[in-house]
Design an enzyme around this catalytic site. Sequence first.
Site, PDB file in Angstrom:
ATOM      1  N   HIS A  96       0.643  -1.256   0.180  1.00 28.73           N
ATOM      2  CA  HIS A  96      -0.175   0.276  -0.256  1.00 28.73           C
ATOM      3  C   HIS A  96       1.038   1.229  -0.075  1.00 28.73           C
ATOM      4  O   HIS A  96       2.093   1.415   0.572  1.00 28.73           O
ATOM      5  CB  HIS A  96      -0.832  -0.030   1.130  1.00 28.73           C
ATOM      6  CG  HIS A  96      -1.485   1.162   0.965  1.00 28.73           C
ATOM      7  ND1 HIS A  96      -2.681   1.477   0.103  1.00 28.73           N
ATOM      8  CD2 HIS A  96      -1.813   1.972   1.674  1.00 28.73           C
ATOM      9  CE1 HIS A  96      -3.716   2.635   0.763  1.00 28.73           C
ATOM     10  NE2 HIS A  96      -2.779   2.964   1.650  1.00 28.73           N
ATOM     11  N   ASP A 175     -15.536   2.141   7.084  1.00 26.60           N
ATOM     12  CA  ASP A 175     -14.733   3.197   6.317  1.00 26.60           C
ATOM     13  C   ASP A 175     -14.665   4.211   5.512  1.00 26.60           C
ATOM     14  O   ASP A 175     -14.572   5.359   5.365  1.00 26.60           O
ATOM     15  CB  ASP A 175     -12.657   2.884   5.720  1.00 26.60           C
ATOM     16  CG  ASP A 175     -12.531   3.997   5.499  1.00 26.60           C
ATOM     17  OD1 ASP A 175     -11.106   4.142   6.491  1.00 26.60           O
ATOM     18  OD2 ASP A 175     -11.807   3.939   4.664  1.00 26.60           O
ATOM     19  N   ARG A 182     -14.644  12.534   7.614  1.00 25.66           N
ATOM     20  CA  ARG A 182     -13.128  13.245   7.586  1.00 25.66           C
ATOM     21  C   ARG A 182     -13.063  14.246   6.669  1.00 25.66           C
ATOM     22  O   ARG A 182     -12.297  15.106   6.986  1.00 25.66           O
ATOM     23  CB  ARG A 182     -12.463  12.165   7.468  1.00 25.66           C
ATOM     24  CG  ARG A 182     -12.447  11.071   9.251  1.00 25.66           C
ATOM     25  CD  ARG A 182     -11.598  10.279   9.254  1.00 25.66           C
ATOM     26  NE  ARG A 182      -9.973  10.569   8.547  1.00 25.66           N
ATOM     27  CZ  ARG A 182      -8.801   9.463   7.407  1.00 25.66           C
ATOM     28  NH1 ARG A 182      -9.929   8.359   7.321  1.00 25.66           N
ATOM     29  NH2 ARG A 182      -7.940  10.257   6.619  1.00 25.66           N
ATOM     30  N   SER A 197      -7.848   3.632   8.735  1.00 22.23           N
ATOM     31  CA  SER A 197      -8.506   3.639   7.484  1.00 22.23           C
ATOM     32  C   SER A 197      -7.678   2.626   6.442  1.00 22.23           C
ATOM     33  O   SER A 197      -8.642   1.960   5.635  1.00 22.23           O
ATOM     34  CB  SER A 197      -8.799   5.094   7.006  1.00 22.23           C
ATOM     35  OG  SER A 197      -9.193   5.410   5.982  1.00 22.23           O
ATOM     36  N   LYS A 201      -8.912  -1.727   5.659  1.00 22.61           N
ATOM     37  CA  LYS A 201      -9.196  -2.243   4.652  1.00 22.61           C
ATOM     38  C   LYS A 201      -8.134  -3.898   4.288  1.00 22.61           C
ATOM     39  O   LYS A 201      -8.042  -4.466   3.993  1.00 22.61           O
ATOM     40  CB  LYS A 201      -9.350  -1.413   3.207  1.00 22.61           C
ATOM     41  CG  LYS A 201     -10.323  -0.110   3.287  1.00 22.61           C
ATOM     42  CD  LYS A 201     -10.429   0.599   2.396  1.00 22.61           C
ATOM     43  CE  LYS A 201      -9.237   1.313   1.778  1.00 22.61           C
ATOM     44  NZ  LYS A 201      -9.474   2.420   3.678  1.00 22.61           N
TER      45      LYS A 201
END
Length: 443
Positions: A96, A175, A182, A197, A201
């Site tokens: 990620h 999320d 947010r 967040s 995932k």
Amino acid sequence: MTAQQAEPFDAVEVIRAKRDRQTLSPEQIDWVVDAYTRGVVADEQMSALAMAILLNGMDRAEISRWTDAMIASGERMDFSGLTAPDGRVLPTADKHSTGGVGDKITLPLAPLVASYGVAVPQLSGRGLGHTGGTLDKLEAIPGWRADLTNEQMMRQLSEVGAVICAAGSGLAPADKRLYALRDVTGTVEAIPLIASSIMSKKIAEGTGALVLDVKCGSGAFMKDEASARELARTMVDLGRDAGVDTVALLTDMSVPLGLTAGNALEVRESVEVLAGGGPADVVELTVELARAMLAGAGVTDVDPAQNLANGKAMDVWHRMIEAQGGDPRADLPTAAHTEDVVAEADGVLAELDAMAVGLAAWRLGAGRERQGQPVQAGAGVELHVRPGERVARGQKVMTLHTDTPERFARAKAALEGGWAVAEKGEAEAAALRDRSVILDRIG
């Protein structure tokens, strides 16, 4: 007794607790995330709680429990039974990135790691603002599709070893609601909420090993190294608390990654990397992330650069794109109009600000201002010079690409003050040229 009276907590008491710098209990956290997902906790109440978290923080146990509650709001994927056609059990690894300008690393990375027998389930998203989305880049390839069922994804992982596709709506649905909230309440920067967040995932995806590319600099979400380091450490701890082998690389996003920012432009550059070429910084980061992913999956006796050089990663790329309906040999879209930006003096490219280039690419049509907006496949910025390289007056520094030439003026306005040519000694120029994109490893 009404449904509201049956709730074990009240939203206001949870908000007050965090407002007053108290530690939320596991039960409070479980309830507030679940109740918000169910609509019992209102948006304005969750907004107040998010602001209290931004201002007062959370400890490691709170962030871990918050992440678990986000995961529990949806489904979890399981790759433990994933096997190759020959019956061999396939380990899994994922990556990620926190996002940046010209960050096309997923494209060469997934097939490179898969070429060593490690399955890569890369669930990605679309871009918003100045950072490009992986799916937007791949959708520039004729015929390629992002949406796969879980069954299609598992079959492709078994047969090809890599998949890059859209994440299903069933992963951490809490999320999705909280992220949108947010965005409009000034609480995007809360590190506990950023970390939970991302990691809710990624943990729900079920991968065995996870490598995080946490970027810092002008073109990154985290502008300063201290904040990026805190975010990286928080996410590594969350992954390990959940039993996922997790490490993070802290990487530089003060200048764009590679020589392109824009969808088809970045695909073209990624294919150059898979062919054994490409810009040095893209190759460096791809190889180091691959090394970390392979190590997390138990493969430690290889040099990932070899499978870029020998064509094995390219073979997986072709199969991966074809499996999702794309033609990896088709011509990529090109923009209808181009305009060059040239140096006005002799010297060395001394500055090249990632945010300025990202905003220019966005204004040219490569990005979107709101979810669901179309993007131009051929739009973006192509760089001809890297920091530290010498240029002559009138030489092309970059080329702007778009289908709508009325966008050029605003794109050039975004670049004003974002790059500079100056006289530099050879030692200074060499330092600019040779700076590593990798700043540190955490975990």
